[in-house]
Motif scaffolding. Sequence first.
Motif, short mmCIF file in Angstrom:
data_model
loop_
_atom_site.label_atom_id
_atom_site.label_comp_id
_atom_site.label_asym_id
_atom_site.label_seq_id
_atom_site.Cartn_x
_atom_site.Cartn_y
_atom_site.Cartn_z
N SER A 27 -53.95 -37.40 24.73
CA SER A 27 -52.68 -36.84 25.21
C SER A 27 -52.72 -36.62 26.72
O SER A 27 -51.74 -36.90 27.42
CB SER A 27 -52.39 -35.51 24.52
OG SER A 27 -52.25 -35.71 23.16
N ALA A 69 -62.27 -45.90 29.86
CA ALA A 69 -61.85 -46.82 28.80
C ALA A 69 -60.35 -47.09 28.86
O ALA A 69 -59.88 -48.15 28.48
CB ALA A 69 -62.23 -46.25 27.44
N GLN A 113 -45.66 -44.89 22.70
CA GLN A 113 -46.86 -44.27 23.25
C GLN A 113 -47.43 -43.23 22.29
O GLN A 113 -48.64 -43.22 22.01
CB GLN A 113 -46.51 -43.62 24.59
CG GLN A 113 -47.70 -43.09 25.34
CD GLN A 113 -47.28 -42.43 26.65
OE1 GLN A 113 -46.35 -41.62 26.68
NE2 GLN A 113 -47.92 -42.80 27.72
N GLN A 114 -46.55 -42.37 21.76
CA GLN A 114 -47.03 -41.32 20.87
C GLN A 114 -47.55 -41.88 19.56
O GLN A 114 -48.54 -41.41 19.02
CB GLN A 114 -45.90 -40.31 20.59
CG GLN A 114 -45.59 -39.42 21.76
CD GLN A 114 -46.84 -38.92 22.43
OE1 GLN A 114 -47.72 -38.35 21.81
NE2 GLN A 114 -46.96 -39.15 23.73
N THR A 172 -51.00 -43.34 20.29
CA THR A 172 -51.97 -42.27 20.53
C THR A 172 -52.33 -41.58 19.22
O THR A 172 -53.49 -41.35 18.92
CB THR A 172 -51.37 -41.22 21.48
OG1 THR A 172 -50.93 -41.89 22.64
CG2 THR A 172 -52.40 -40.18 21.85
N SER A 230 -54.50 -43.68 17.12
CA SER A 230 -55.86 -43.72 17.64
C SER A 230 -56.62 -42.45 17.27
O SER A 230 -57.76 -42.51 16.78
CB SER A 230 -55.81 -43.90 19.16
OG SER A 230 -57.08 -43.70 19.68
N ILE A 231 -55.98 -41.28 17.49
CA ILE A 231 -56.64 -40.02 17.12
C ILE A 231 -56.88 -39.99 15.62
O ILE A 231 -57.94 -39.63 15.13
CB ILE A 231 -55.78 -38.81 17.56
CG1 ILE A 231 -55.58 -38.80 19.07
CG2 ILE A 231 -56.44 -37.50 17.11
CD1 ILE A 231 -54.68 -37.70 19.57
N SER A 289 -64.43 -52.90 27.29
CA SER A 289 -64.28 -51.78 28.23
C SER A 289 -62.96 -51.83 28.98
O SER A 289 -62.63 -50.91 29.71
CB SER A 289 -65.45 -51.78 29.22
OG SER A 289 -65.42 -52.96 29.97
N ARG A 290 -62.16 -52.90 28.83
CA ARG A 290 -60.88 -52.95 29.53
C ARG A 290 -59.74 -52.53 28.60
O ARG A 290 -59.84 -52.70 27.39
CB ARG A 290 -60.60 -54.37 30.06
CG ARG A 290 -61.67 -54.97 30.94
CD ARG A 290 -62.09 -54.07 32.09
NE ARG A 290 -60.99 -53.57 32.89
CZ ARG A 290 -61.12 -52.59 33.79
NH1 ARG A 290 -62.29 -52.00 33.96
NH2 ARG A 290 -60.10 -52.19 34.50
N PRO A 291 -58.65 -52.02 29.16
CA PRO A 291 -57.52 -51.66 28.29
C PRO A 291 -56.72 -52.90 27.89
O PRO A 291 -56.81 -53.93 28.55
CB PRO A 291 -56.68 -50.77 29.20
CG PRO A 291 -57.02 -51.19 30.58
CD PRO A 291 -58.43 -51.68 30.56
N GLU A 297 -50.30 -49.43 27.60
CA GLU A 297 -51.72 -49.70 27.82
C GLU A 297 -52.55 -48.75 26.97
O GLU A 297 -52.28 -47.56 26.90
CB GLU A 297 -52.07 -49.52 29.30
CG GLU A 297 -51.75 -50.71 30.12
CD GLU A 297 -52.51 -50.71 31.44
OE1 GLU A 297 -53.21 -49.73 31.73
OE2 GLU A 297 -52.42 -51.72 32.16
N ILE A 298 -53.55 -49.29 26.31
CA ILE A 298 -54.43 -48.44 25.52
C ILE A 298 -55.84 -49.02 25.58
O ILE A 298 -56.01 -50.23 25.71
CB ILE A 298 -53.91 -48.29 24.06
CG1 ILE A 298 -54.77 -47.28 23.30
CG2 ILE A 298 -53.87 -49.64 23.35
CD1 ILE A 298 -54.07 -46.70 22.08
N ALA A 299 -56.85 -48.13 25.53
CA ALA A 299 -58.24 -48.58 25.63
C ALA A 299 -58.55 -49.54 24.50
O ALA A 299 -58.26 -49.26 23.34
CB ALA A 299 -59.17 -47.38 25.59
N ARG A 358 -60.50 -48.24 21.58
CA ARG A 358 -59.75 -47.46 20.59
C ARG A 358 -59.10 -48.39 19.57
O ARG A 358 -59.03 -48.07 18.38
CB ARG A 358 -58.70 -46.59 21.27
CG ARG A 358 -59.29 -45.38 21.99
CD ARG A 358 -58.19 -44.50 22.58
NE ARG A 358 -58.75 -43.33 23.24
CZ ARG A 358 -59.03 -42.19 22.61
NH1 ARG A 358 -58.79 -42.07 21.33
NH2 ARG A 358 -59.53 -41.18 23.28
N GLY A 367 -51.48 -35.50 18.60
CA GLY A 367 -51.06 -36.31 19.74
C GLY A 367 -49.73 -35.82 20.31
O GLY A 367 -49.61 -35.57 21.51
#
Lengths: 414, 289
Positions: A219, A250, B6-7, B10, B13-14, B127-129, B136-138, B141, B252
């Motif tokens: 977040s 990351a 985005q949410q 996220t 991912s969590i 290691s790149r998003p 964009e996200i890792a 993840r 999140g």
Amino acid sequence: MGFSRRGLLKGVLAAGSAGAAGFPQIWIKDASVAYAATGDIKVGVLFSLTGTTAIIEESLNKATIMAIEEINAAGGVNGRKITPIIEDPASDPATFAEKARKLVVGDKCVSVFGSYTSASRKAVLPVFERQNNLYWYPTLYEGRECSKNVIYTGAVPNQQQDEFIPYLIKNFGKKFFLIGSNYIYPKEENNYCKKLLEKYGGEVVNEEYVPLGHSEFSSVINKIRNSQPNVIFSTVVGDSVVALHRQYRAAGFDPEKMPMASLTTSENEIAAMGGDAAAGHFTSAPYFMVHKSPENERFVAAYKKRWGQDKVTHFVSEACYFQAYLFKQAVEKLGDKDLTPNAIRDATMGQEMMAPQGRVRIEPENLHTWLWPKIARAKSDGQFEILVEAKEWLKPVPYAAYPGQVCTAKGLQS
Amino acid sequence: MDFVAQQLLTGLSIGSILLLIALGLAIIYGTMGVINLAHGEFVMLGAYAAWALQSFAGIGLLPSLPLIFIIVAAFGWGIERLVIRHLYRRPLDTILATWGIGVMLQQIVRLLAGGELRYVQLPPSLSRPVTIFGQEIASFRVFIFFGVAALFALTWLLINRTSQGMRLRAVVQDPAIASCFGINADRVYAVTFAYGAGLAGLAGALVAPLKSVSPEMGTTYVVDAFMVVVVGGVQSLFGAVVSAALLGEASGVLGFLSNDTVAKAAVLLAVVVLIRFRPQGLFAARGRA
């Protein structure tokens, strides 16, 4: 042991009842605690060797022990050896207080070196004030404390931020994202940071606190992405620092354009997060392991020889090291006079020495230390590159964020 | 729209990390009914195994995953044979025993590997998003997300589509009758426990590059794992998926709208309220427990 503790307990009870009757002075003045006039000088060493903060406090214990060993090997102080009495407060504030009482009342130590967290310092403070003993606190902290019974050898907010904030604004921009762990230290540092930002025309785009030990920064990273700050000003501590840096990397953020600026990331934390996650981020502190000075080369070499080649020194362990020498100088100055915590405190005021970071001095007014602020950028090999070094030492101002309040030799004036 | 995407990402991912941590426990607690308080320490062992293989044997994170699974599973098997086996009919004693095992593991690791935080490198290829739905996200993840999906599918197939899984289901329903049909209940329990421990080990290895590795790291994970399993409903693997996704999204979104401190408190409060009114969790198992 059991017997003396029981005796001690009775003494404390007697003191309590006498205090209730209105004669507190008789019991708690130094006169009742006879400190040994000859033989070894007993000091307490109070760093957690187990529990959550043991990770860092172990290195503080090591630096303190090494300094004491060096002093003893060089003949001690006035021909007397320093005997460290080591206690493990297990990262628990209540245990800190209990062990502090044992060191001060039971062992009759003339000084105690200890504490990393503010919580543990606040927990032992009443013990040292009531017994009129002396605590040597090596950690950078939030300021806003004025005690005659603590010598503070770490940096206070003005010594880490006065140069740092303008430097960051100049090089990266004025939009700051403040993130810290949710407790007193980050909040006080951010209070001062906001004052400086106001002064230099910076702005706060977000101020955020995460629970201690937090490790899920998704977040926070979203908020950073959405608010597009220029600098992430971080006062996150402990394991969270590692998680934040790893996830920041990351997520693909570029420290060249948007660095994290930290007051708490030392060589120790970098070793834990890996050089690649740390590289490019900034830290402001009075000491870095790479600092070039004969004193520091000696310190680093001795530390590695004593504790292992893979060990690092950092800005808190350096303070542990030099504060033991300041203690020695103060005792030396007293000569044959009675060695009491009070006398040591008075002799410590104004003491100066060449520490690894440069020349340091205890400010007589507030018992904090004149230090040499530095700004450095982490490299991928786990060390820092020092970019800015102060041209002169900086006075400690523990109430910098609170205009009108000043810590003086007579206590807090407001 | 951006906000929603985005949410959603996220939260997923969590949630995938929560499910990863909880999957092993869902097996051990969910199917066997063993309240394993040392689950967090199995996660920690996996993280330390990843660290040791990387720094002493030079094996990167991805190739070492099968090895880590085997190491921690073997360890779990040993624990089951030595301790847990004797406590199947004594749930309270199991709690105490596994808690004690957890404390011992923490201190043994501290003595062997030192108290310092350790470091597991992110696989360079991850290691790149990456960009998904304009966000964009890792990439690591994303990798965890698909890794968890694969592990979950595998686990589900093992339990529902193999003869070993059928034996497990039979033993869970009634160990005595299952034995009458020639199923070695003892062995089924041991294998299941080892499998759950191995999953916990994998979880530790996979979260290590994003978080920190220390002897005490397990204590927070065990809370998360129990939260997911209890909310989802014991004995329901799909319940664990839904509850991990819900808890992930809730943390999140709340973390984004207010902050992580509030999110943590609010999520725990919601869990308390939920189990007050629905103690069996979201998805109660039908049939005999």
